[in-house]
Design a protein around this motif. Structure first.
Motif, PDB file in Angstrom:
ATOM      1  N   CYS A 123       0.855  -1.192   0.000  1.00 20.24           N
ATOM      2  CA  CYS A 123       0.000   0.000   0.000  1.00 20.24           C
ATOM      3  C   CYS A 123       0.889   1.240   0.000  1.00 20.24           C
ATOM      4  CB  CYS A 123      -0.887  -0.022   1.241  1.00 20.24           C
ATOM      5  SG  CYS A 123      -1.883   1.470   1.500  1.00 20.24           S
ATOM      6  N   HIS A 136       0.775  -3.817   5.948  1.00 22.61           N
ATOM      7  CA  HIS A 136      -0.478  -3.853   6.710  1.00 22.61           C
ATOM      8  C   HIS A 136      -1.672  -4.352   5.898  1.00 22.61           C
ATOM      9  CE1 HIS A 136      -0.452   0.032   4.667  1.00 22.61           C
ATOM     10  NE2 HIS A 136      -1.763   0.099   4.839  1.00 22.61           N
ATOM     11  N   GLU A 137      -1.475  -4.684   4.624  1.00 27.42           N
ATOM     12  CA  GLU A 137      -2.528  -5.326   3.840  1.00 27.42           C
ATOM     13  C   GLU A 137      -2.164  -6.799   3.723  1.00 27.42           C
ATOM     14  OE1 GLU A 137      -4.302  -1.920   0.812  1.00 27.42           O
ATOM     15  OE2 GLU A 137      -3.258  -3.653   0.007  1.00 27.42           O
ATOM     16  N   THR A 184      -6.316  -5.880  10.318  1.00 33.96           N
ATOM     17  CA  THR A 184      -6.603  -4.511   9.879  1.00 33.96           C
ATOM     18  C   THR A 184      -5.951  -3.517  10.827  1.00 33.96           C
ATOM     19  OG1 THR A 184      -8.706  -4.562  11.114  1.00 33.96           O
ATOM     20  CG2 THR A 184      -8.792  -5.079   8.766  1.00 33.96           C
ATOM     21  N   SER A 208      -8.029  -5.520   3.506  1.00 33.62           N
ATOM     22  CA  SER A 208      -7.566  -5.174   4.847  1.00 33.62           C
ATOM     23  C   SER A 208      -7.129  -3.717   4.926  1.00 33.62           C
ATOM     24  CB  SER A 208      -6.438  -6.107   5.295  1.00 33.62           C
ATOM     25  OG  SER A 208      -5.297  -5.958   4.496  1.00 33.62           O
ATOM     26  N   CYS A 209      -7.118  -3.013   3.785  1.00 32.98           N
ATOM     27  CA  CYS A 209      -6.847  -1.564   3.829  1.00 32.98           C
ATOM     28  C   CYS A 209      -7.424  -0.846   2.613  1.00 32.98           C
ATOM     29  CB  CYS A 209      -5.346  -1.291   3.945  1.00 32.98           C
ATOM     30  SG  CYS A 209      -4.960   0.483   4.020  1.00 32.98           S
ATOM     31  N   THR A 220     -11.046   0.933   2.120  1.00 30.85           N
ATOM     32  CA  THR A 220     -11.058   2.369   2.399  1.00 30.85           C
ATOM     33  C   THR A 220     -11.820   3.129   1.325  1.00 30.85           C
ATOM     34  OG1 THR A 220      -8.978   2.300   3.634  1.00 30.85           O
ATOM     35  CG2 THR A 220      -9.599   4.410   2.661  1.00 30.85           C
ATOM     36  N   PHE A 235     -10.222   4.524   7.045  1.00 30.06           N
ATOM     37  CA  PHE A 235     -10.613   3.171   6.654  1.00 30.06           C
ATOM     38  C   PHE A 235     -12.012   3.156   6.042  1.00 30.06           C
ATOM     39  CE2 PHE A 235     -11.096  -1.533   8.018  1.00 30.06           C
ATOM     40  CZ  PHE A 235     -10.446  -1.972   6.876  1.00 30.06           C
TER      41      PHE A 235
END
Length: 420
Positions: free
Chosen positions: A55, A77-78, A102, A184-185, A189, A332
């Motif tokens: 990301c 973080h994804e 997440t 997850s992101c 979002t 998010f």
């Protein structure tokens, strides 16, 4: 194909040694090295990461040299993974469950998490912390015993990671992991900003500033919500063709507006302004433009882009009073992970939500720095990487004639299912 019986974890309660991509110095290539991952503490879960994607927030904090930047750190973080072991007092998930971590917690206990009005947990407020949210320490060390810092409570650029139970969502293992991880992101979002934060209505007009992955996800969300006109604003004219896949109907090249501002052009196109405007770049000047071209009386401007720390907005108080427009942020996308992510994944499996088109590149985990270069050069939307498993391209998976098999199952049984 359903997953087979869960094997008891032989490593439960013990440290695990595994490979991770460590950011040792801001802006320098990540270093693939062996790290130690401690066992989870109460209300924590240790996850075996299957697939992670890159990301732009990873890029931002990889380059950042001032707080909240910190090194050494494990970014990422994804992701999607399998629960390897759980700490005490964890009953939401068990060993072998497939989960999405997440960055935004959903504790299910505080007033905000119990409300439908917000996704901002008050028990674990969002911050770019180098630690675990509940105990304010790290679960990572290198082989010399030096602490390695966490990133956004996930740190998925590691074969194993520890995540608080408030930051994980159990998902259907039948969903391909190199698609599910996007939710997850980034995609959540953008889609959520249109769906949950703005509440885009059928027949409405939407303007999106910045057609990167987040902006295109907003377009996808607006399309799903029934928007009639979706206007993309970008400096790159090639983004229009790409945007059409996600419902973009009109395009404004912000570099070719002549003596008019972008907001003037859009107000003329829409006979007074767009119903919903989304800023997806992270520039205060574009927030001003988005707000300016938002329709008076009922228009909403949603801020999604991350600007430099300390950046301020400057709005005329009389304009705010007289125009009746709304300006709001959307962290998010307003998504409440544990309830909304399963809905989005079902819409993907029902062929309603488009995820496949977001994945433009797939690389091996050892080639993670190449993924960074692709994103820096603007050549990809999302680049996915399998972590700790034999690599399997989506095209290869498709030729195996296993339409109902999960890529997770293939990853776990890679010795049997992947031809060398």
């Amino acid at each position: 194909m359903a997953m087979e019986a869960k094997e008891p974890s032989k490593t439960q309660g013990k440290p695990i040694r595994c490979k991770a991509a460590v950011c040792r110095k801001a802006g320098e290539p990540l270093v693939i090295e062996e790290v130690i991952v401690a066992p989870p503490r109460p209300r924590e879960v240790r996850i075996r990461v299957i697939c992670t994607s890159l990301c732009h927030s990873d890029i931002t904090f990889w380059k950042l040299q001032v707080p909240p930047a910190i090194c050494p750190r494990i970014l990422g973080h994804e992701a999607i993974g399998i629960v390897e072991s759980v700490g005490e007092n964890v009953d939401e998930v068990a060993e072998g469950d497939v989960v999405l971590p997440t960055f935004l917690p959903d504790c299910g206990e505080c007033t905000d998490c119990k409300s439908k009005k917000s996704n901002l947990c008050s028990k674990f407020p969002f911050e770019v912390s180098p630690c675990m949210p509940r105990y304010h320490d790290s679960r990572f060390t290198d082989l010399n015993g030096e602490v390695l810092h966490h990133f956004l409570f996930v740190s998925s650029f590691s074969k194993y990671t520890v995540v608080d139970v408030a930051n994980i969502t159990k998902v259907d293992p039948a969903i391909p992991p190199n698609r599910a991880c996007l939710l997850s992101c980034g995609v959540s979002t953008g889609v959520g900003a249109a769906w949950r934060t703005a509440g885009v209505e059928p027949g409405s007009t939407v303007a999106i500033f910045g057609l990167g992955a987040i902006g295109l996800a907003v377009a996808e969300g607006a399309r799903l919500c029934g928007a009639t006109r979706i206007i993309g604003v970008d400096l790159n004219p090639e983004k229009f063709e790409l945007g059409k896949k996600f419902g973009v109907t009109d395009f404004v090249n912000s570099a070719n507006c002549g003596d008019k501002s972008v907001s003037q052009v859009i107000k003329e196109m829409t006979d007074g302004g767009a119903d919903y405007c989304f800023e997806c770049v992270g520039m205060a000047s574009l927030v001003h433009e988005a707000y300016a071209c938002c329709r008076k009386g009922w228009g909403k401007t949603i801020v999604l882009g991350v600007d430099k720390p300390g950046t301020m907005l400057s709005l005329s108080s009389s304009e705010v009073l007289h125009s009746g427009k709304s300006l709001m942020g959307s962290l998010f996308g307003g998504i409440k992970a544990k309830t909304d992510i399963p809905v989005l994944l079902k819409r993907y499996m029902d062929k309603e939500l488009r995820l496949d088109e977001f994945v433009t590149h797939e690389v091996k985990f050892e080639e993670i720095n190449e993924a960074f270069n692709l994103l820096l050069e603007g050549k990809c939307l999302r680049c996915t990487m399998y972590v700790g498993y034999r690599w399997l391209k989506t095209s290869e998976y498709a030729t195996r004639n296993q339409p109902t098999a999960s890529l997770i199952v293939i990853a776990l049984k890679c010795c049997k299912h992947v031809v060398p």
